[in-house]
Structure formats: structure tokens, C-alpha cells
Design a protein around this motif. Structure first.
Motif, short mmCIF file in Angstrom:
data_model
loop_
_atom_site.label_atom_id
_atom_site.label_comp_id
_atom_site.label_asym_id
_atom_site.label_seq_id
_atom_site.Cartn_x
_atom_site.Cartn_y
_atom_site.Cartn_z
N PRO A 183 10.81 -9.78 -34.50
CA PRO A 183 9.35 -9.94 -34.62
C PRO A 183 8.99 -11.25 -35.32
N TRP A 187 3.12 -11.70 -33.71
CA TRP A 187 3.21 -10.52 -32.87
C TRP A 187 1.87 -9.79 -32.76
N ASP A 191 3.16 -6.09 -28.51
CA ASP A 191 4.55 -6.51 -28.73
C ASP A 191 5.30 -5.44 -29.53
N PHE A 192 4.64 -4.97 -30.56
CA PHE A 192 5.22 -3.96 -31.44
C PHE A 192 5.52 -2.68 -30.67
N PRO A 310 1.78 -6.81 -37.19
CA PRO A 310 1.26 -7.25 -35.89
C PRO A 310 -0.26 -7.34 -35.95
#
Length: 445
Positions: A183, A187, A191-192, A310
Motif C-alpha cells: 500500500p 491508496w 485499492d484497499f 486509504p
């Protein structure tokens, strides 16, 4: 006692402690000012101030040493220093009893969640004028820390004592095994979520993410960054009603629901403690936690990294739960003067390096980050520097209104139900808001 070395009390324990003394709330309000001493300031007069540190072991030793240093600098000042209570959680009850009996200290450590109750006691000093002096560098503290020390937005009841925030901690061993890139600070939550799904292997008892479903403050405060990043607020502008049951709140909780229920990529922790242990044991790929987690990871030999949370549309807001050094009024000009001067000195960068940084907490001010002392801690606890930089993303203060603990319990309970597939986000948040409004009005359980 309070913190074991390099450990922070979990938010759940803090909230539980405040709820446990809820019956004493009446003792915190309606108290007339007590004490009585010099009405005019004489900076040369012999003066004794009482300081409850709320600490033990190494932390208490450090602070006692700093008190002795201050006494050497100011021979007419004596600091009667002690932990104040068997544990930090017990300090609020001890303060309440002290208000009733006139035996409260000049300075006490206090969890940020107590700030409004302490301000409403009528016993706190208001140091707003003093901290407006540019030499104090009040704006050097994070916005969340300043707001916690100013619970009603007007009066300043003390100085920040300890700051923290939630950051994203990732397990490098699991990311490497899955062939995933680590990461970054850029992010998104998408994405997470994608990484969490790829890291999950239920046959191995392995999950992408860990989240509390105990219903405690651990559950609730992990939710606030999602809400804030989506444009929502926890409270109305006057602090008297819940505001989290909004479109933003529903969107935020729906995201977590999708991860937990649809993707099944979240380890749902009933205890508030197992997700950290499982992460350290290479069974969870990512957790959102704070500085207190790093000592455990170093001890376990876990290969980890740290980034910001994120973000949503470039917003990487986090949540912070700062604690404060609360200052109390004894109607004595000399005690008020030296209480303020001592804590101002204690929170200056030089002393903060010898206290928070030496102990493994985050520095109170950004100006301390480049110091040799902090860099030595970064070498010992990698990722601490990222968490320090992440303090800039703590733009909201966790609410400190008197009814917050009841609000937290209501929100945490409903989040836990939703993540375990027992409800839907919108009606769950509406139900939580109804209970929260009762707590905020003083009519809660």
C-alpha cells in the motif's frame, strides 16, 4: 496502571471507564468553585501545586524527573507529583470525589473523552488568553489536539498531553506471498478492498483485514474516518444531536458491510485484541491501528509497513483521540500561574522529547520530528515517522461532548450487527441515532 511501555489504552477501555463512572456525572456539574488563596499574583512566593500524572512505571519515573527539573529552575515552586489513582481509568472518579471534597489537584492527566465533563464541572481554568501568545506555539499542536483541549469551542482547559492517530499497517509477509504491491499513501478504499479480497484465504484462516465487532469504542472510532472522508459528521453543529445517520454514514457503513458480508475478507474480532495478535502472527494482511501497536509487532518479529489510511477523492482523514493535561482552579493566583507555566514548559519541544518521544509516543508537535531523539525511536519502531506525518490528516477531533460514550455504544452496537449480517446500514444508523440523541440529551441509559 496506565500504559505499559509503548502501549496505549484501547479506545474501548477508555469508553468503558467513562461509562462506569456515569453515575458520578452529577458530581462533575453544579459544583461551585472551591479552594481560596492569594487573589493577587506574587511570582516569588513559595507555592505548591499538585500534579496527577495518570502514569506508572517508566512513564511515571520520566515525569517525576521532569518535575524535579522544574523545581530546580524555580526554587520557590514545589510540585507534589503522583499517579493520582490506581489506574488512569480511575482518575475521573477520583476527580469527581475531589470536586465534592475540595481535594482535587492543580493539574491532572485526562482522557480526551472526559474533556467536556471536566469543563462543565466549573473547576477548570480557562487559559485561552495565555495560549494565544505566539511564543506558546499553540498552532503547533494538531487541530484535533487543540479541539480536545477546547471542548466547548471557547474555553481552553489545558494542554495536549498525548496525541495519536489511526494509520494503515500492512503485513509484508502476506503481501509478498500474494504477489501484491505494498500500500501507498495514495491508496483509495477500492485499492484497499481489492487487496483485502486477494489476501483472504479462509482455508488457511487468513483474512485481508481485521475489524472490531465488540460494540466498543474500538468499533466506533474505526468508523469515523470513513464517515468524514465521505463528507459526513458525527454530530450536528451544536453538538446536541447525532448526524452520522446520513447518506454519507450509510455509504461508509455499506462499504464495510460489503467487505465483511459479501467479500468475507474481514476477520470480525469480538474482543478488540485478537486482530492485532493475528496480524502479528501473519494471519491478517492489514489493520488500522496506532503507535501503541508497533512495540508488539517489533517484539513478535512481524514484517510490517505503515501508510496513511486509504482515501476518498484524495481525502485521507484519520481519527485521533488526544489526551490532555487539565488545569484546575483553586481561586489562588499563584497556583494558577505556576500550574499553567509548568505545563507550558512540559509541553515545549525540549521537554516533550524527554517525555513523549523518549517513551515511544508520537511527538506533540511537527517541529520535533527531525530531532535525533525522534529519529532514534523511528529506528527502534519503524513506521512511527509515518504516523507522525499522518497527524496532519487528523482534521476532526473525536467528539468530547458529555453524551459521547452513550453515542459510541449505540453506534458500535449497530455497526457490529451490520458487519455480522444482522442488519442493513441505513436503518441500523437510524436506530443508533435515536439512542445517541437520548444520550446527548442526558436521558440515555
Amino acid at each position: 496502571m496506565t500504559r505499559d511501555p509503548h502501549h496505549r489504552h484501547s479506545p474501548g477501555r477508555i469508553a468503558a471507564a467513562a461509562l462506569a463512572v456515569g453515575a458520578l456525572a452529577a458530581g462533575l456539574t453544579g459544583c461551585a468553585g472551591g479552594g481560596g488563596g492569594s487573589s493577587t499574583l506574587d511570582t516569588k512566593a513559595d507555592t505548591t501545586i499538585t500534579w496527577w500524572t495518570g502514569q506508572a512505571d517508566q512513564a511515571e519515573t520520566i515525569l517525576e524527573g521532569l518535575a524535579k527539573q522544574y523545581e530546580q529552575l524555580h526554587p520557590n515552586v514545589t510540585i507534589d507529583v503522583s499517579s493520582g489513582a490506581p489506574s488512569t481509568e480511575d482518575l475521573l472518579a477520583k476527580l469527581s470525589a475531589g470536586f465534592a471534597g475540595g481535594t482535587y489537584p492543580d493539574v491532572s492527566y485526562a482522557f480526551g473523552s472526559w474533556a467536556s465533563q471536566l469543563e462543565q464541572s466549573g473547576r477548570t481554568l480557562d487559559i485561552t488568553d495565555q495560549v494565544s501568545d505566539p511564543a506558546v506555539d499553540w498552532k503547533g499542536f494538531t487541530a484535533a489536539a487543540r479541539a480536545t483541549a477546547q471542548p466547548d469551542g471557547t474555553k481552553t482547559i489545558g494542554f495536549p498531553a498525548v496525541v495519536d492517530n489511526l494509520s494503515l499497517i500492512y503485513n509484508k509477509t502476506l503481501f509478498d506471498a500474494a504477489g501484491l504491491s505494498y500500500p501507498t499513501n495514495d491508496w483509495t478504499w477500492d485499492d484497499f478492498r481489492s487487496a483485502a479480497k486477494k489476501l483472504t484465504d479462509q482455508a488457511k484462516g487468513q483474512y485481508g483485514y481485521g475489524y472490531s465487532v465488540s460494540g466498543s469504542e474500538e468499533t466506533t472510532w474505526q468508523f469515523w474516518p470513513h464517515l468524514w472522508q465521505d463528507g459526513g459528521e458525527a454530530l450536528s453543529s451544536d453538538g446536541k444531536q447525532a448526524a452520522f445517520d446520513s447518506a454519507a454514514g450509510t455509504k461508509a457503513l455499506t462499504f464495510l458491510q460489503q467487505m465483511a458480508v459479501d467479500d468475507k475478507s474481514v476477520y470480525l474480532d469480538q474482543t478488540d485484541t485478537k486482530f492485532g495478535q493475528l496480524f502479528a502472527g501473519d494471519k491478517i494482511g492489514m489493520i488500522t491501528s496506532g503507535p501503541w501497536q508497533l512495540y508488539d509487532l517489533k517484539t513478535a518479529g512481524t514484517k510490517y509497513g505503515v501508510t496513511y489510511l486509504p482515501g476518498t477523492d484524495g481525502d485521507h482523514q484519520t481519527v485521533s483521540g488526544p489526551d490532555v493535561w487539565a488545569l484546575f482552579d483553586h481561586k489562588d493566583a499563584n497556583r494558577a500561574h505556576w500550574s499553567y507555566e509548568f505545563i507550558k514548559w512540559l509541553t515545549d519541544p525540549k521537554q516533550d522529547l524527554a517525555w513523549n518521544v523518549k517513551y515511544g509516543n508520537l511527538p506533540l508537535r511537527e517541529s520535533e520530528v527531525d530531532s535525533p531523539e525522534f529519529q532514534a525511536q523511528v529506528k527502534a519502531l519503524p513506521g512511527l515517522e509515518v504516523m507522525a506525518a499522518n497527524s496532519a490528516n487528523a482534521k476532526h477531533a473525536r467528539p468530547t461532548v458529555p453524551g459521547y460514550n452513550g453515542l459510541s455504544e449505540a453506534v458500535g452496537d449497530q455497526i457490529s450487527r451490520v458487519l455480522q449480517g444482522q442488519g442493513e446500514p441505513e436503518p441500523a444508523l437510524k436506530a443508533a441515532a435515536q439512542k445517541a440523541d437520548q444520550a446527548l440529551s442526558g436521558n440515555g441509559p
